[in-house]
Design a protein around this motif. Structure first.
Motif, mmCIF file in Angstrom:
data_model
loop_
_atom_site.group_PDB
_atom_site.id
_atom_site.type_symbol
_atom_site.label_atom_id
_atom_site.label_comp_id
_atom_site.label_asym_id
_atom_site.label_seq_id
_atom_site.Cartn_x
_atom_site.Cartn_y
_atom_site.Cartn_z
ATOM 1 N N ASN A 82 0.752 -1.414 -0.023
ATOM 2 C CA ASN A 82 -0.257 -0.056 -0.414
ATOM 3 C C ASN A 82 0.607 0.787 0.134
ATOM 4 N N ASP A 83 1.163 1.599 -1.105
ATOM 5 C CA ASP A 83 2.036 2.622 -1.448
ATOM 6 C C ASP A 83 1.805 3.004 -2.100
ATOM 7 N N GLU A 84 2.617 4.608 -2.918
ATOM 8 C CA GLU A 84 2.508 5.088 -3.887
ATOM 9 C C GLU A 84 2.612 5.126 -5.127
ATOM 10 N N LYS A 85 3.343 3.978 -5.495
ATOM 11 C CA LYS A 85 2.674 3.375 -6.602
ATOM 12 C C LYS A 85 1.801 2.787 -7.163
ATOM 13 N N HIS A 86 1.203 1.396 -6.178
ATOM 14 C CA HIS A 86 0.591 0.895 -6.515
ATOM 15 C C HIS A 86 -0.851 1.541 -5.716
ATOM 16 N N GLN A 87 -0.878 2.416 -5.195
ATOM 17 C CA GLN A 87 -1.965 4.044 -5.370
ATOM 18 C C GLN A 87 -2.156 4.675 -6.090
ATOM 19 N N ARG A 88 -0.990 4.253 -6.585
ATOM 20 C CA ARG A 88 -2.082 5.092 -8.428
ATOM 21 C C ARG A 88 -2.385 4.587 -9.283
ATOM 22 N N LYS A 89 -2.201 3.054 -8.891
ATOM 23 C CA LYS A 89 -2.600 2.129 -10.052
ATOM 24 C C LYS A 89 -3.947 2.172 -9.729
ATOM 25 N N VAL A 90 -4.613 2.192 -9.016
ATOM 26 C CA VAL A 90 -5.068 2.401 -8.590
ATOM 27 C C VAL A 90 -6.883 3.086 -8.571
ATOM 28 N N ILE A 91 -6.120 4.226 -8.360
ATOM 29 C CA ILE A 91 -6.531 6.078 -8.570
ATOM 30 C C ILE A 91 -6.816 5.999 -9.990
ATOM 31 N N GLU A 92 -5.709 5.237 -10.765
ATOM 32 C CA GLU A 92 -5.745 5.409 -12.718
ATOM 33 C C GLU A 92 -7.361 5.112 -13.140
ATOM 34 N N VAL A 93 -7.127 3.641 -12.334
ATOM 35 C CA VAL A 93 -8.892 2.798 -12.626
ATOM 36 C C VAL A 93 -9.574 3.166 -11.909
ATOM 37 N N ILE A 94 -10.148 3.412 -10.841
ATOM 38 C CA ILE A 94 -11.275 4.882 -10.533
ATOM 39 C C ILE A 94 -11.623 6.170 -11.198
ATOM 40 N N ARG A 95 -10.212 6.487 -11.536
ATOM 41 C CA ARG A 95 -10.900 7.502 -12.814
ATOM 42 C C ARG A 95 -11.759 6.951 -13.641
ATOM 43 N N LYS A 96 -10.680 6.396 -14.463
ATOM 44 C CA LYS A 96 -10.882 5.783 -15.731
ATOM 45 C C LYS A 96 -12.691 5.151 -15.874
ATOM 46 N N TYR A 97 -12.937 4.509 -14.404
ATOM 47 C CA TYR A 97 -14.859 4.438 -14.737
ATOM 48 C C TYR A 97 -15.798 4.763 -13.726
ATOM 49 N N ARG A 98 -15.086 5.779 -13.439
ATOM 50 C CA ARG A 98 -16.021 6.656 -12.339
ATOM 51 C C ARG A 98 -16.651 5.880 -11.516
ATOM 52 N N PRO A 99 -16.811 5.058 -10.757
ATOM 53 C CA PRO A 99 -17.617 4.316 -10.048
ATOM 54 C C PRO A 99 -18.707 5.543 -9.673
ATOM 55 N N GLU A 100 -19.639 5.474 -8.620
ATOM 56 C CA GLU A 100 -20.480 5.423 -7.204
ATOM 57 C C GLU A 100 -20.057 4.802 -6.143
ATOM 58 N N ILE A 101 -20.061 3.332 -6.429
ATOM 59 C CA ILE A 101 -19.488 2.319 -5.950
ATOM 60 C C ILE A 101 -18.628 1.768 -5.619
ATOM 61 N N VAL A 102 -17.745 1.768 -4.589
ATOM 62 C CA VAL A 102 -16.495 0.712 -4.928
ATOM 63 C C VAL A 102 -16.759 -1.027 -3.591
ATOM 64 N N VAL A 121 -7.360 0.018 -1.551
ATOM 65 C CA VAL A 121 -8.378 0.950 -2.567
ATOM 66 C C VAL A 121 -9.539 1.496 -1.600
ATOM 67 N N GLU A 122 -8.878 1.782 -0.109
ATOM 68 C CA GLU A 122 -9.711 2.529 0.122
ATOM 69 C C GLU A 122 -9.071 4.164 0.238
ATOM 70 N N ASP A 123 -7.440 3.745 0.540
ATOM 71 C CA ASP A 123 -6.663 4.795 0.789
ATOM 72 C C ASP A 123 -6.975 5.462 -1.013
ATOM 73 N N ALA A 124 -6.692 4.611 -1.640
ATOM 74 C CA ALA A 124 -7.004 5.111 -3.333
ATOM 75 C C ALA A 124 -8.226 5.812 -3.521
ATOM 76 N N ALA A 125 -8.990 5.277 -3.771
ATOM 77 C CA ALA A 125 -9.887 5.950 -3.581
ATOM 78 C C ALA A 125 -10.453 7.485 -3.102
ATOM 79 N N PHE A 126 -10.042 7.456 -1.292
ATOM 80 C CA PHE A 126 -9.748 9.234 -1.190
ATOM 81 C C PHE A 126 -9.616 9.849 -1.927
ATOM 82 N N LEU A 127 -7.983 9.423 -2.013
ATOM 83 C CA LEU A 127 -6.405 10.289 -3.122
ATOM 84 C C LEU A 127 -7.173 10.532 -4.279
ATOM 85 N N SER A 128 -8.139 9.861 -4.837
ATOM 86 C CA SER A 128 -8.415 9.641 -6.105
ATOM 87 C C SER A 128 -9.585 10.780 -5.953
#
Length: 244
Positions: A82-102, A121-128
């Motif tokens: 759970n570091d910046e490298k992996h958080q950014r991967k999750v951020i990218e996919v959240i921003r790509k699909y813009r879900p209301e619920i994860v 995933v929870e941290d990345a969702a916030f940072l996204s």
């Protein structure tokens, strides 16, 4: 521009989503919701099968679940952080699909990957949702996006759920999606080492857990979730039976 999804379900290993929240996915798809699945790893450290067979099985399960999309981030099974490298991967996919619920893994569980991925995933969702964090996909700068809710599905350990989702009409199809993973679960035709999840007893525990959770709300089968965010209501209409 990628298709916006209503729900994005994350699993650290292919088959986590099927075991944890596939009944919910089926119910939501039946309501017309668009649902996608993202596997963080290829499950390459699994005792049975291989990354290649898991990929094929995940594709078959996605068809059963009628997922709008399924992709794999190919993080290192067992060793992602759970570091910046992996958080950014999750951020990218959240921003790509813009879900209301994860939907994502349990906050703690028998397998250490589950809890670690849940917090990732929870941290990345916030940072996204922070616009000063820049991410670029296919040469396009992504807009910030924060899902409204993060719900963690229950897995091996029993954790007290904050709410349960009625999957009674979809339980049989849930099992069908799980059985797509022929290398992972009980299969007398395979000459593979036996594991914690490959016994007939484990498969029966899926039914037992769903029945136990369903009993809590007076239905046959249910899936349980934990949420850190309080859920609010502004009407009791869904709790009241209207008669004419």
């Amino acid at each position: 521009m990628f298709e916006k999804l209503d729900i994005l379900a994350f699993g650290v290993h292919p088959d986590d989503v099927e075991l944890g929240c596939s009944g919910t996915i089926l119910a939501c798809v039946a309501e017309g919701k668009k649902v996608g699945i993202v596997d963080l790893t290829q499950g390459e450290l699994g005792t049975r099968g291989s990354a290649e067979t898991r990929k094929e099985e995940a594709a078959e399960a996605a068809k059963v679940l009628q997922a709008s999309v399924r992709e794999n981030l190919k993080m290192a099974d067992g060793f992602f952080q759970n570091d910046e490298k992996h958080q950014r991967k999750v951020i990218e996919v959240i921003r790509k699909y813009r879900p209301e619920i994860v939907l994502c893994n349990a906050l703690e569980d028998r397998h250490p990957d589950h809890g670690r991925s849940a917090q990732l995933v929870e941290d990345a969702a916030f940072l996204s949702g922070l616009r000063k964090i820049e991410t670029v996909v296919e040469a396009e700068l992504q807009d910030a996006w924060r899902p409204k809710y993060i719900f963690h599905y229950l897995q091996d350990r029993f954790l007290q759920p904050d709410f349960v989702f009625d999957i009674s009409d979809y339980f049989d199809k849930k099992l069908q999606s799980v059985l797509c993973y022929k290398t992972q679960f009980f299969n007398p035709d395979l000459n593979e080492p036996q594991t914690y999840i490959s016994s007939p007893a484990f498969f029966e525990s899926i039914r037992a857990r769903s029945m136990m959770l369903g009993k809590r709300i007076g239905v046959q089968y249910a899936e349980g979730y934990i949420t850190k965010k309080m859920i609010g209501v502004n009407t009791f209409n869904s709790f009241i039976q209207h008669t004419t």
